[in-house]
Design a protein around this motif. Structure first.
Motif, short mmCIF file in Angstrom:
data_model
loop_
_atom_site.label_atom_id
_atom_site.label_comp_id
_atom_site.label_asym_id
_atom_site.label_seq_id
_atom_site.Cartn_x
_atom_site.Cartn_y
_atom_site.Cartn_z
N VAL A 84 33.12 -2.01 -22.42
CA VAL A 84 33.22 -3.58 -23.83
C VAL A 84 34.10 -3.80 -24.67
O VAL A 84 34.15 -2.39 -25.25
N GLN A 85 33.90 -4.75 -24.63
CA GLN A 85 35.12 -5.10 -26.33
C GLN A 85 33.86 -6.12 -27.14
O GLN A 85 33.31 -7.04 -27.05
N ALA A 86 33.63 -5.44 -28.32
CA ALA A 86 32.49 -5.96 -29.60
C ALA A 86 33.10 -6.71 -29.91
O ALA A 86 34.74 -7.28 -30.32
N GLY A 87 32.04 -8.06 -30.86
CA GLY A 87 32.86 -8.78 -30.41
C GLY A 87 33.01 -8.73 -32.77
O GLY A 87 32.94 -7.95 -33.04
N GLU A 88 32.85 -10.01 -33.36
CA GLU A 88 32.83 -9.66 -34.98
C GLU A 88 31.91 -8.90 -35.70
O GLU A 88 31.80 -8.28 -36.63
N GLU A 89 30.80 -8.99 -35.22
CA GLU A 89 29.99 -8.67 -35.63
C GLU A 89 28.97 -7.67 -35.41
O GLU A 89 27.75 -6.99 -35.61
N ASP A 104 34.16 6.51 -33.24
CA ASP A 104 33.91 5.29 -33.93
C ASP A 104 32.69 4.32 -34.31
O ASP A 104 32.17 3.27 -34.45
N GLY A 105 31.57 5.25 -34.62
CA GLY A 105 30.37 4.56 -34.94
C GLY A 105 29.67 4.03 -33.83
O GLY A 105 28.25 3.20 -33.99
N THR A 106 30.26 4.33 -32.75
CA THR A 106 29.42 4.03 -31.58
C THR A 106 28.11 4.62 -31.53
O THR A 106 27.98 5.28 -31.66
N ARG A 107 26.94 3.49 -31.67
CA ARG A 107 25.37 4.68 -31.34
C ARG A 107 25.04 4.18 -30.26
O ARG A 107 24.62 3.08 -29.44
N VAL A 108 24.29 5.38 -29.65
CA VAL A 108 23.62 5.80 -28.01
C VAL A 108 22.68 6.33 -28.56
O VAL A 108 22.27 7.52 -28.77
N LYS A 109 21.01 5.36 -27.98
CA LYS A 109 19.59 6.04 -28.22
C LYS A 109 19.79 6.95 -26.89
O LYS A 109 19.49 5.20 -25.16
N VAL A 110 19.28 8.10 -26.30
CA VAL A 110 19.35 8.20 -25.15
C VAL A 110 17.98 7.90 -24.46
O VAL A 110 16.84 8.99 -24.89
N ILE A 111 17.06 7.08 -23.61
CA ILE A 111 15.45 7.42 -23.35
C ILE A 111 15.41 8.12 -22.38
O ILE A 111 14.37 8.75 -22.10
N VAL A 159 27.60 -0.48 -30.40
CA VAL A 159 29.37 -0.60 -30.88
C VAL A 159 29.48 -1.90 -32.13
O VAL A 159 29.38 -2.83 -31.86
N PRO A 160 30.53 -0.91 -32.70
CA PRO A 160 30.21 -1.67 -34.18
C PRO A 160 31.56 -2.95 -33.80
O PRO A 160 32.39 -2.51 -33.26
N ALA A 161 31.81 -3.57 -35.04
CA ALA A 161 32.61 -4.59 -34.99
C ALA A 161 33.85 -3.69 -34.45
O ALA A 161 34.46 -3.20 -34.72
N GLY A 162 34.57 -5.04 -33.43
CA GLY A 162 35.92 -5.20 -32.40
C GLY A 162 36.58 -3.75 -31.90
O GLY A 162 37.24 -3.67 -31.68
N VAL A 163 35.61 -2.36 -31.67
CA VAL A 163 35.98 -1.72 -31.13
C VAL A 163 35.09 -1.81 -29.63
O VAL A 163 34.72 -2.76 -29.08
#
Length: 303
Positions: A251-256, A150-157, A182-186
């Motif tokens: 989490v529910q991402a907003g419009e941006e 879905d485009g979610t990106r996670v950097k694992v430090i 987390v991309p918009a709307g996801v």
């Protein structure tokens, strides 16, 4: 599965540290049990060199670990052991102060004059308060990034997440430190081991976090994972979210879209005696540290 309730949300507060660096503090110098094993979290960002260029000249640390994550610009560092280097954008430094170290951190902006980074302080248990100091300098290219469908990106430090393990290791609090976009709307759910204390720090975009326990907030949906919940709207402008016990954060991402740090660790649950950058277990240990500083015996000989 249980959604972690939101215990508190609060904006990071503007303050000044070092020789005059303007920053925002999400928590620190308050109740150390709130986010045990973490003690302090600062967001230092500026558009003008005058906001940050005075830097953090020579100062001591004992009994803690400092974790510096640079997003824009760079930070030059040096210490009393002769170590020196530069943290570029995307880099992380995990410094275990242990028995004691003197160091300095001097930020520089990028070509546009922008500087942005975070510093987190982690406590050390009594058994490791006087361990030998060490550094872990990690370049951005060494930090694994997972991209979901879905485009979610996670950097694992640090820690393990979605089949990847961060490059920082051997940390007492067994932390998980994630940089999440987390991309918009996801809508996205993240698993966190129940035994960990956890917080999120939203610094870009906006979103809403599920709250399984509070009747307040904006109702965005009726069920998440079979539970009736509320979602709390949150601005991305430096907002701390402190979670209670559970094993999921939604989490529910907003419009941006939304970008945040998701950080958790095993609580140490020991007494804390704290004076600035020195954190011990007793007042007597603090007095010893101050005496060592005065007498020139603060640094343990390195072999």
């Amino acid at each position: 599965m249980s959604i972690r309730p939101i215990l508190e949300t609060r904006p990071a507060q503007p303050t000044m540290e070092g020789a005059g660096v303007k920053l925002h503090r999400a928590f620190g110098f308050q109740d150390p049990s709130e986010l045990d094993p973490f003690l302090l979290f600062d967001d230092f960002r500026g558009e003008r060199p005058s906001d940050y260029q005075a830097g953090f000249p020579w100062h001591p640390h004992r009994g803690i670990e400092t974790i510096t994550y640079v997003l824009a610009g760079s930070v030059e560092h040096g210490d009393s052991l002769g170590n020196s280097g530069t943290l570029d954008a995307g880099s992380v430094q995990w410094m275990t102060a242990g028995s004691g170290i003197l160091h300095q951190e001097m930020p520089s902006g990028n070509a546009a004059g922008q500087m942005h980074g975070f510093q987190l302080w982690g406590n050390l248990p009594s058994s490791l308060k006087m361990t030998a100091p060490r550094y872990q300098d990690i370049r951005g290219a060494e930090i694994p990034e997972v991209v979901d469908d879905d485009g979610t990106r996670v950097k694992v430090i640090t820690g393990a997440f979605w089949g990847k393990r961060g490059p920082v290791d051997g940390i007492a609090a067994d932390p998980q430190y994630l940089d999440v976009t987390v991309p918009a709307g996801v809508k996205k759910t993240f698993r966190i081991d129940t035994y960990r204390r956890a917080f999120a720090y939203v610094f870009e975009g906006a979103g809403a976090f599920a709250d399984a326990s509070s009747p307040t907030g904006v109702r965005l949906e009726k069920e998440v994972m079979g539970q009736e919940v509320n979602m709390r709207d949150l601005s991305g402008n430096r907002t701390l979210i402190r979670f209670g016990t559970g094993d999921e954060v939604t989490v529910q991402a907003g419009e941006e879209g939304v970008r945040f740090l998701l950080i958790s660790g095993a609580p140490i649950e020991e007494p804390v005696a704290w004076h600035g950058p020195i954190v011990m277990n007793t007042q007597e240990e603090l007095r010893t540290a101050m005496r060592d500083l005065r007498n020139g015996t603060f640094l343990r000989p390195q072999h």
